[in-house]
Write a protein that holds these residues in place. Structure first.
Motif, PDB file in Angstrom:
ATOM      1  N   LEU A 177       0.822  -1.205   0.000  1.00 61.94           N
ATOM      2  CA  LEU A 177       0.000   0.000   0.000  1.00 61.94           C
ATOM      3  C   LEU A 177       0.860   1.260   0.000  1.00 61.94           C
ATOM      4  O   LEU A 177       0.524   2.251  -0.643  1.00 61.94           O
ATOM      5  CB  LEU A 177      -0.948   0.003   1.196  1.00 61.94           C
ATOM      6  CG  LEU A 177      -2.080  -1.026   1.136  1.00 61.94           C
ATOM      7  CD1 LEU A 177      -2.871  -1.021   2.442  1.00 61.94           C
ATOM      8  CD2 LEU A 177      -2.984  -0.775  -0.038  1.00 61.94           C
ATOM      9  N   GLY A 178       1.981   1.236   0.719  1.00 54.87           N
ATOM     10  CA  GLY A 178       2.888   2.380   0.723  1.00 54.87           C
ATOM     11  C   GLY A 178       3.478   2.634  -0.646  1.00 54.87           C
ATOM     12  O   GLY A 178       3.524   3.782  -1.117  1.00 54.87           O
ATOM     13  N   VAL A 179       3.915   1.585  -1.320  1.00 56.47           N
ATOM     14  CA  VAL A 179       4.468   1.733  -2.667  1.00 56.47           C
ATOM     15  C   VAL A 179       3.380   2.207  -3.629  1.00 56.47           C
ATOM     16  O   VAL A 179       3.612   3.082  -4.474  1.00 56.47           O
ATOM     17  CB  VAL A 179       5.099   0.407  -3.150  1.00 56.47           C
ATOM     18  CG1 VAL A 179       5.418   0.447  -4.633  1.00 56.47           C
ATOM     19  CG2 VAL A 179       6.344   0.096  -2.339  1.00 56.47           C
ATOM     20  N   GLY A 180       2.180   1.658  -3.483  1.00 57.56           N
ATOM     21  CA  GLY A 180       1.074   2.062  -4.361  1.00 57.56           C
ATOM     22  C   GLY A 180       0.732   3.534  -4.214  1.00 57.56           C
ATOM     23  O   GLY A 180       0.574   4.242  -5.209  1.00 57.56           O
ATOM     24  N   THR A 181       0.642   4.034  -2.974  1.00 58.74           N
ATOM     25  CA  THR A 181       0.312   5.447  -2.790  1.00 58.74           C
ATOM     26  C   THR A 181       1.461   6.331  -3.258  1.00 58.74           C
ATOM     27  O   THR A 181       1.227   7.425  -3.790  1.00 58.74           O
ATOM     28  CB  THR A 181      -0.041   5.778  -1.328  1.00 58.74           C
ATOM     29  OG1 THR A 181       1.048   5.421  -0.488  1.00 58.74           O
ATOM     30  CG2 THR A 181      -1.291   5.048  -0.893  1.00 58.74           C
ATOM     31  N   TYR A 182       2.698   5.874  -3.083  1.00 57.28           N
ATOM     32  CA  TYR A 182       3.833   6.642  -3.587  1.00 57.28           C
ATOM     33  C   TYR A 182       3.759   6.762  -5.105  1.00 57.28           C
ATOM     34  O   TYR A 182       3.957   7.838  -5.661  1.00 57.28           O
ATOM     35  CB  TYR A 182       5.154   5.989  -3.167  1.00 57.28           C
ATOM     36  CG  TYR A 182       6.356   6.699  -3.725  1.00 57.28           C
ATOM     37  CD1 TYR A 182       6.842   7.831  -3.107  1.00 57.28           C
ATOM     38  CD2 TYR A 182       6.977   6.250  -4.885  1.00 57.28           C
ATOM     39  CE1 TYR A 182       7.934   8.509  -3.615  1.00 57.28           C
ATOM     40  CE2 TYR A 182       8.070   6.915  -5.412  1.00 57.28           C
ATOM     41  CZ  TYR A 182       8.545   8.044  -4.767  1.00 57.28           C
ATOM     42  OH  TYR A 182       9.621   8.708  -5.283  1.00 57.28           O
TER      43      TYR A 182
END
Length: 108
Positions: free
Chosen positions: A15-20
């Protein structure tokens, strides 16, 4: 179903990579380019659409009252909209809503 610590951390990382990547797609790819006029016109309406969507559930189903309709919150929302429409001033509208809510909660 219980998730293991590894699964929870994997979800957090994905999720962190996706939002980044979502943010980077606007800032990194489009940040130094001029957007077409029609895109800029559409982006002007984003706050007008997002803010009511965030505030409406807090007015209609407030957690402070267990989800029951609350006249002070409805009156504060009405005062905010009325002052905003009449004056076209966001700060005055917010101030009117805040004063109305505080006053009615104090009296009630």
């Amino acid at each position: 179903m219980q998730a293991s610590d590894g699964q929870i951390w994997a979800i957090i990382l994905v999720l962190g990579v996706g939002t980044y990547l979502i943010r980077w797609s606007f800032l990194g790819v489009l940040g130094d380019r001029d957007l077409p006029g029609w895109v800029m016109r559409m982006l002007r309406y984003t706050p007008v659409a997002v803010l009511p969507a965030l505030v409406a559930p807090l007015v209609v189903w407030p957690a402070a009252t267990g989800g029951a309709a609350d006249p002070p919150r409805m009156a504060a929302a009405a005062a905010t909209v009325a002052v905003g429409v009449l004056t076209r001033n966001v700060m005055l509208a917010i101030l009117a809503g805040g004063i109305t809510l505080a006053g009615l909660l104090y009296l009630g």
